[in-house]
Motif scaffolding. Structure first.
Motif, PDB file in Angstrom:
ATOM      1  N   ILE A  66       4.067 -12.403 -24.160  1.00  0.00           N
ATOM      2  CA  ILE A  66       2.926 -12.172 -25.041  1.00  0.00           C
ATOM      3  C   ILE A  66       1.940 -11.217 -24.400  1.00  0.00           C
ATOM      4  N   ASN A  67       1.594 -11.452 -23.138  1.00  0.00           N
ATOM      5  CA  ASN A  67       0.748 -10.498 -22.434  1.00  0.00           C
ATOM      6  C   ASN A  67       0.936 -10.642 -20.937  1.00  0.00           C
ATOM      7  N   LEU A  68       0.413  -9.660 -20.200  1.00  0.00           N
ATOM      8  CA  LEU A  68       0.534  -9.607 -18.750  1.00  0.00           C
ATOM      9  C   LEU A  68      -0.826  -9.337 -18.134  1.00  0.00           C
ATOM     10  N   LEU A  69      -1.003  -9.778 -16.900  1.00  0.00           N
ATOM     11  CA  LEU A  69      -2.053  -9.236 -16.052  1.00  0.00           C
ATOM     12  C   LEU A  69      -1.363  -8.302 -15.085  1.00  0.00           C
ATOM     13  N   MET A  70      -1.819  -7.082 -15.035  1.00  0.00           N
ATOM     14  CA  MET A  70      -1.165  -6.070 -14.221  1.00  0.00           C
ATOM     15  C   MET A  70      -2.172  -5.473 -13.266  1.00  0.00           C
ATOM     16  N   LEU A  71      -1.727  -5.232 -12.062  1.00  0.00           N
ATOM     17  CA  LEU A  71      -2.591  -4.614 -11.073  1.00  0.00           C
ATOM     18  C   LEU A  71      -2.227  -3.155 -10.935  1.00  0.00           C
ATOM     19  N   SER A  72      -3.126  -2.293 -11.259  1.00  0.00           N
ATOM     20  CA  SER A  72      -2.877  -0.868 -11.057  1.00  0.00           C
ATOM     21  C   SER A  72      -3.590  -0.418  -9.799  1.00  0.00           C
ATOM     22  N   GLU A  73      -2.889   0.375  -9.028  1.00  0.00           N
ATOM     23  CA  GLU A  73      -3.466   0.830  -7.770  1.00  0.00           C
ATOM     24  C   GLU A  73      -4.232   2.126  -7.912  1.00  0.00           C
ATOM     25  N   VAL A  74      -4.279   2.691  -9.130  1.00  0.00           N
ATOM     26  CA  VAL A  74      -4.783   4.042  -9.290  1.00  0.00           C
ATOM     27  C   VAL A  74      -6.278   4.028  -9.579  1.00  0.00           C
ATOM     28  N   GLN A  75      -7.065   4.550  -8.658  1.00  0.00           N
ATOM     29  CA  GLN A  75      -8.517   4.515  -8.802  1.00  0.00           C
ATOM     30  C   GLN A  75      -9.000   5.355  -9.977  1.00  0.00           C
ATOM     31  N   VAL A  76      -8.355   6.492 -10.188  1.00  0.00           N
ATOM     32  CA  VAL A  76      -8.850   7.381 -11.233  1.00  0.00           C
ATOM     33  C   VAL A  76      -8.582   6.843 -12.624  1.00  0.00           C
TER      34      VAL A  76
ATOM     35  N   THR B   3      -5.030  -1.489  -3.149  1.00  0.00           N
ATOM     36  CA  THR B   3      -6.153  -0.558  -2.976  1.00  0.00           C
ATOM     37  C   THR B   3      -6.042   0.184  -1.653  1.00  0.00           C
ATOM     38  N   ALA B   4      -5.717  -0.543  -0.584  1.00  0.00           N
ATOM     39  CA  ALA B   4      -5.581   0.087   0.724  1.00  0.00           C
ATOM     40  C   ALA B   4      -4.398   1.047   0.759  1.00  0.00           C
ATOM     41  N   CYS B   5      -3.280   0.640   0.162  1.00  0.00           N
ATOM     42  CA  CYS B   5      -2.110   1.517   0.148  1.00  0.00           C
ATOM     43  C   CYS B   5      -2.389   2.792  -0.639  1.00  0.00           C
ATOM     44  N   ASN B   6      -3.125   2.668  -1.728  1.00  0.00           N
ATOM     45  CA  ASN B   6      -3.442   3.852  -2.522  1.00  0.00           C
ATOM     46  C   ASN B   6      -4.350   4.799  -1.741  1.00  0.00           C
ATOM     47  N   LYS B   7      -5.267   4.226  -0.984  1.00  0.00           N
ATOM     48  CA  LYS B   7      -6.192   5.046  -0.188  1.00  0.00           C
ATOM     49  C   LYS B   7      -5.430   5.904   0.813  1.00  0.00           C
TER      50      LYS B   7
ATOM     51  N   LEU C 150       4.697   1.384 -12.345  1.00  0.00           N
ATOM     52  CA  LEU C 150       3.366   1.595 -12.926  1.00  0.00           C
ATOM     53  C   LEU C 150       2.335   0.607 -12.409  1.00  0.00           C
ATOM     54  N   GLY C 151       2.738  -0.494 -11.844  1.00  0.00           N
ATOM     55  CA  GLY C 151       1.795  -1.489 -11.344  1.00  0.00           C
ATOM     56  C   GLY C 151       2.514  -2.739 -10.892  1.00  0.00           C
ATOM     57  N   VAL C 152       1.729  -3.676 -10.393  1.00  0.00           N
ATOM     58  CA  VAL C 152       2.272  -4.946  -9.908  1.00  0.00           C
ATOM     59  C   VAL C 152       1.866  -6.045 -10.884  1.00  0.00           C
ATOM     60  N   ILE C 153       2.833  -6.739 -11.436  1.00  0.00           N
ATOM     61  CA  ILE C 153       2.554  -7.841 -12.367  1.00  0.00           C
ATOM     62  C   ILE C 153       2.094  -9.055 -11.575  1.00  0.00           C
ATOM     63  N   THR C 154       0.938  -9.615 -11.937  1.00  0.00           N
ATOM     64  CA  THR C 154       0.408 -10.768 -11.210  1.00  0.00           C
ATOM     65  C   THR C 154       0.282 -12.016 -12.077  1.00  0.00           C
ATOM     66  N   GLU C 155       0.451 -11.876 -13.380  1.00  0.00           N
ATOM     67  CA  GLU C 155       0.388 -13.034 -14.273  1.00  0.00           C
ATOM     68  C   GLU C 155       1.131 -12.697 -15.557  1.00  0.00           C
TER      69      GLU C 155
ATOM     70  N   ASP D  97      -0.342   6.639 -11.879  1.00  0.00           N
ATOM     71  CA  ASP D  97      -0.028   6.586 -10.448  1.00  0.00           C
ATOM     72  C   ASP D  97       0.009   8.001  -9.871  1.00  0.00           C
ATOM     73  N   PRO D  98      -1.129   8.688  -9.817  1.00  0.00           N
ATOM     74  CA  PRO D  98      -1.124  10.090  -9.385  1.00  0.00           C
ATOM     75  C   PRO D  98      -0.652  10.293  -7.958  1.00  0.00           C
ATOM     76  N   ASN D  99      -0.789   9.273  -7.107  1.00  0.00           N
ATOM     77  CA  ASN D  99      -0.315   9.397  -5.727  1.00  0.00           C
ATOM     78  C   ASN D  99       1.154   9.014  -5.582  1.00  0.00           C
ATOM     79  N   SER D 100       1.755   8.577  -6.679  1.00  0.00           N
ATOM     80  CA  SER D 100       3.177   8.206  -6.713  1.00  0.00           C
ATOM     81  C   SER D 100       3.549   7.229  -5.602  1.00  0.00           C
ATOM     82  N   ILE D 101       2.763   6.146  -5.513  1.00  0.00           N
ATOM     83  CA  ILE D 101       3.047   5.142  -4.479  1.00  0.00           C
ATOM     84  C   ILE D 101       3.782   3.923  -5.035  1.00  0.00           C
ATOM     85  N   MET D 102       3.791   3.736  -6.371  1.00  0.00           N
ATOM     86  CA  MET D 102       4.393   2.535  -6.936  1.00  0.00           C
ATOM     87  C   MET D 102       5.906   2.690  -7.084  1.00  0.00           C
ATOM     88  N   ASN D 103       6.630   1.992  -6.229  1.00  0.00           N
ATOM     89  CA  ASN D 103       8.099   1.979  -6.230  1.00  0.00           C
ATOM     90  C   ASN D 103       8.675   3.374  -6.460  1.00  0.00           C
ATOM     91  N   PRO D 104       8.341   4.320  -5.601  1.00  0.00           N
ATOM     92  CA  PRO D 104       8.773   5.705  -5.806  1.00  0.00           C
ATOM     93  C   PRO D 104      10.288   5.850  -5.689  1.00  0.00           C
TER      94      PRO D 104
END
Length: 499
Positions: A194-204, A97-101, A238-243, A482-489
């Motif tokens: 089967i499934n993932l928990l993914m963290l997206s940094e994109v507020q919009v 969240t902070a990095c996206n800001k 696209l995001g950070v996998i956390t689970e 990822d409109p700010n293009s911060i995820m592993n650019p």
């Protein structure tokens, strides 16, 4: 959190990194120097809590230039609060969240086993080290699945599961859609998550770092877009996998390992193809060329015939595994194969597979002090023999030492090209051979990478393989999430692709 945000704002606004951030160094000794560049610790209890939290972040590496990682906050007694023995999903969420800001790039980091530049930081930024998120959150034996954090290694997970019957880390394996020698039987990571928990940094898109779940634990579902398959292979863009929820497989009751020799690599590949077409349920079909066998002999003091070699594994009941072994022995004899041997004793099987598992390290014995360019391609199974044969002609004619290893049952093969990094002409020759292999595979309706992923190394081949339309679609997905293009650019999608 305020301290970290202050640092990020300075990092984002600075046109040049501070001197102590220019060196690619992962050392906790840099922490005091990093903190001294930031505001003084607050005196109030409320502000002190934020300062304390910032020191107890999940394992984190901060970089301010393409020089990569500068500081690593690991659970060292002098650096972290007591009791924080690994990072959490909440930690990751706050960081993202902070990095996206402040529009600071993020590079997720796992086992560091990828070889196509996935974890390079061309734009600097923050590297989130997931390797300490190693919890096994739940094991569901009756449902044949397990829920884990992304930092756990597959070897450690297998050891945990062994009593129940069923290098890289699970998160990184998902991110690169990896596979290996057992993919011919069980499929790739795409087929076993089967499934993932993914963290997206994109507020919009997900409202300021919202954690999303890509599916349920059901074995099949027709509900909505298949977000799990979208994230697997996205390489952290696209995001950070956390689970991760993984499908489990029952260990076979019996197995047989076999090995046989051939005069040409084409004959060996033809047998792999014929075996798969016969319907025999092999769990592994591995091909090693004569150069690789020579390296194994040199490194391990063995005396294996230095000719193209196939290795098989058959699993099932004792009777079934033996039956399949004899059927393949007949196929081998029909394709000029020889010296067919098989073993069932556990120690003998382990010793035989050790030949394959140590192939890469044995290769370095051929040229001590050299580096290796390791690449892979994959083609339709019917074109495997032709693709390997054409590639081998170039590899054998090269002045460099080159080895071929193939997961021959699914059309995927690797080359190990040894070169002297101090000699520019050898590096260029290694690149030429890699380029030839990729274009040969693409001309046969194959892919530039069967399991290593794209990263930065294979981006230049994607337009030829997929077409500009597919790349623009990928770019639209990336821009939406990822409109700010911060995820592993700078990874996966070629920079020339515009909307």
């Amino acid at each position: 959190m305020g301290l970290f945000s202050t640092f990020l704002s300075r990092l984002a606004a600075s046109s040049s990194p501070r001197p102590f951030l220019r060196r690619a160094l992962r050392s906790p000794l840099l922490l005091p120097r990093l903190l001294s560049a930031l505001p003084e610790p607050p005196s109030s209890a409320a502000e002190g809590f934020a300062f304390s939290w910032s020191r107890a972040l999940l394992p984190l590496a901060v970089a301010a230039s393409a020089g990569a990682l500068a500081v690593d906050l690991r659970p060292d007694p002098s650096l972290c609060d007591a009791g924080l023995d690994h990072g959490t999903q909440d930690d990751v969420q706050k960081i993202v969240t902070a990095c996206n800001k402040y529009k600071v790039p993020i590079v997720p980091y796992g086992g560091a086993t990828s070889i196509e530049g996935h974890t390079l930081a061309p734009q600097g930024g923050v590297c989130i080290d997931m390797s300490l998120m190693t919890k096994i959150k739940s094991l569901n034996v009756e449902d044949m699945d397990v829920v884990v954090e992304p930092g756990i290694g597959w070897i450690e997970l297998n050891e945990y599961l062994r009593p129940y019957g069923p290098g890289a880390t699970i998160g990184g394996m998902c991110a690169t859609r990896c596979s290996g020698s057992l993919a011919v039987r069980y499929g790739t990571m795409r087929d076993n998550v089967i499934n993932l928990l993914m963290l997206s940094e994109v507020q919009v898109v997900l409202a300021n770092g919202e954690v999303i779940k890509t599916g349920s634990r059901a074995r099949k579902s027709a509900a909505g877009y298949d977000l799990t398959r979208l994230i697997i292979g996205s390489e952290g863009t696209l995001g950070v996998i956390t689970e991760v929820t993984l499908r489990l497989q029952k260990l076979p009751s019996h197995s047989v390992v076999a090995m046989c020799n051939f005069q040409t690599i084409k004959d060996a590949a033809d047998v792999a193809i014929a075996t798969m077409l016969s319907g025999i349920q092999v769990s592994r079909v591995e091909l090693l060329d004569e150069v690789q066998i020579k390296a194994i002999n040199l490194a391990n003091g063995k005396n294996i015939p230095e000719v193209p070699t196939l290795m098989f594994e058959f699993i099932g009941t004792e009777a079934y595994a033996r039956e399949q072994t004899l059927l393949v022995q007949n196929i081998v004899s029909e394709h000029n194969g020889s010296d067919f041997v098989f073993v069932e004793d556990p120690d003998a099987k382990k010793e035989l597979w050790k030949i394959r598992k140590e192939a890469l390290w044995a290769g370095f014995a051929m040229a001590p002090g050299y580096e290796a360019m390791i690449t892979d391609v994959c083609v339709p199974l019917s074109r495997l023999a032709e693709c390997i044969s054409k590639s081998k002609q170039q590899l054998d004619a090269s002045p460099l030492t080159c080895m071929v290893i193939a997961h021959a049952g699914d059309g995927n093969f690797h080359t190990i090209i040894l070169f002297d990094p101090s000699k520019e002409e050898q590096q260029q020759e290694a690149e030429r051979l890699n380029h030839f292999m990729v274009h040969t595979a693409l001309s046969m309706e194959g892919t530039c990478t069967g399991e290593h992923g794209v990263g930065t190394g294979k981006m230049k081949y994607l337009e030829e393989e997929l077409g500009i339309g597919a790349l623009r679609t990928m770019k639209r997905i990336k821009t939406a999430l990822d409109p700010n293009s911060i995820m592993n650019p700078g990874k996966l999608i070629p920079p020339h692709v515009c909307l």
